[in-house]
Design an enzyme around this catalytic site. Structure first.
Site, PDB file in Angstrom:
ATOM      1  CG  PHE A  14      -1.815   1.178   1.326  1.00 45.07           C
ATOM      2  CD1 PHE A  14      -2.885   1.334   0.453  1.00 45.07           C
ATOM      3  CD2 PHE A  14      -1.592   2.154   2.288  1.00 45.07           C
ATOM      4  CE1 PHE A  14      -3.717   2.437   0.541  1.00 45.07           C
ATOM      5  CE2 PHE A  14      -2.417   3.260   2.385  1.00 45.07           C
ATOM      6  CZ  PHE A  14      -3.484   3.403   1.511  1.00 45.07           C
ATOM      7  CG  HIS A  84      -1.117  -1.757  -4.043  1.00 45.44           C
ATOM      8  ND1 HIS A  84      -1.740  -1.543  -2.825  1.00 45.44           N
ATOM      9  CD2 HIS A  84      -1.749  -0.954  -4.940  1.00 45.44           C
ATOM     10  CE1 HIS A  84      -2.689  -0.641  -2.971  1.00 45.44           C
ATOM     11  NE2 HIS A  84      -2.725  -0.269  -4.243  1.00 45.44           N
ATOM     12  CB  CYS A  85      -2.592  -6.664  -1.126  1.00 45.25           C
ATOM     13  SG  CYS A  85      -1.075  -7.574  -0.724  1.00 45.25           S
ATOM     14  CG  PHE A  86      -2.357  -3.313   4.443  1.00 49.89           C
ATOM     15  CD1 PHE A  86      -2.864  -2.030   4.440  1.00 49.89           C
ATOM     16  CD2 PHE A  86      -1.571  -3.725   5.513  1.00 49.89           C
ATOM     17  CE1 PHE A  86      -2.591  -1.156   5.489  1.00 49.89           C
ATOM     18  CE2 PHE A  86      -1.297  -2.867   6.571  1.00 49.89           C
ATOM     19  CZ  PHE A  86      -1.811  -1.576   6.558  1.00 49.89           C
TER      20      PHE A  86
END
Length: 295
Positions: A14, A84-86
């Site tokens: 993130f 992207h993720c977290f």
């Protein structure tokens, strides 16, 4: 830190998605945000937002097709996509793995091993790994049926592992070279990126005398995409273009001649001869190869 998986495809978290310096340096044009509450953050970026929690029971597989098409369209048009993720560990890695599986024909375990060579923290949760297994099995079955249905009609050369791995070998080994040249070999990684890629893809061919790889490379993977056809009958298959690699003597440049001919024999609109010539740099000279494969 954003990590390059293939030319035009990056994996991060993130924070990376908000880092203007990294985004500019990697020339990111598209972003897939896959976490609980994805939001578009920058005006000049094309976003695909996928609200997904990082829990094993979440059916992340239902988003594979949309994400794969988004990444593929971006790369075919010369863009660079960040997924992207977290934390950049599970969800984003799952999406990137599914994409690389689709365009190379590799199994999810091999793809994940290659990704971990550049991003050791990459680690889809057990439920997502199971869905990647199911996705790979379903894709292989579709490919087998597709090739069988073509045997009595139009030409459909058999898929060969050498052809399917050609683009992956060039991309992974070149990316590994750049990482080593810039001193960014990941910590806690037992093998260097280059060693891990070579173990996955097999030993490289003999390097010709005078071969001097340039870390400042620019590679385009050449893939063809089937005509989507009428809206009511969309085609789901992605096909890899025929690729011929010719080394330029005394330099690190080579020419990729990629045929973008469709399965029905027609050529890509705006490209009547069906041939696209791209300049790139790669680690090892390749013998010319011409074949088609379907997934």
């Amino acid at each position: 830190m954003t990590e390059g998986v293939l030319p035009g495809l990056y994996l991060g978290n993130f924070i990376d998605a908000k880092d203007l310096d990294q985004l500019g340096r990697n020339k990111i044009t598209h972003i897939i945000s896959i976490h609980e509450s994805p939001q578009p953050l920058l005006q000049d970026i094309t976003y695909l937002r996928i609200p997904v929690a990082d829990t094993p029971e979440v059916p992340i597989k239902k988003h594979f097709k949309e994400c794969i098409n988004f990444i593929h369209c971006c790369r075919l048009n010369g863009g660079n996509c960040l997924v992207h993720c977290f934390a950049g560990i599970s969800r984003s890695t799952t999406i990137v793995t599914a994409y690389v599986m689709t365009v190379t024909g590799l199994g999810w375990r091999d793809v994940l091993e290659a990704i971990k060579a550049t991003r050791p923290i990459a680690n889809p949760n057990p439920g997502f790994r199971q869905q990647l297994e199911e996705f790979g099995w379903a894709s292989s079955q579709k490919g087998a049926r597709h090739r069988t249905s073509k045997t009595s009609g139009a030409q459909c050369p058999p898929m060969t592992s050498a052809t399917c791995l050609l683009a992956a070998r060039v991309a992974l080994l070149s990316a590994a070279l750049v990482r080593e040249a810039t001193g960014r070999t990941a910590q806690r990684c037992r093998l260097s990126p280059r060693a891990a890629a070579e173990r996955l893809l097999g030993p490289p061919p003999h390097v010709a005398a005078g071969w001097s790889p340039d870390p400042k490379y620019q590679i385009c993977l050449c893939f063809g995409e089937e005509d989507p056809g009428p809206t009511q009958h969309p085609k789901e298959q992605l096909i890899m273009a025929d690729v011929q690699v010719q080394l330029r003597p005394g330099s690190s440049s080579c020419t990729l001649s990629a045929s973008t001919e469709r399965p029905d024999g027609s050529s890509t609109p705006g490209n009547p001869d069906g041939i696209t010539h791209l300049q790139c740099s790669c680690l090892h000279p390749k013998r010319a190869a011409s074949s088609s494969c379907t997934r």
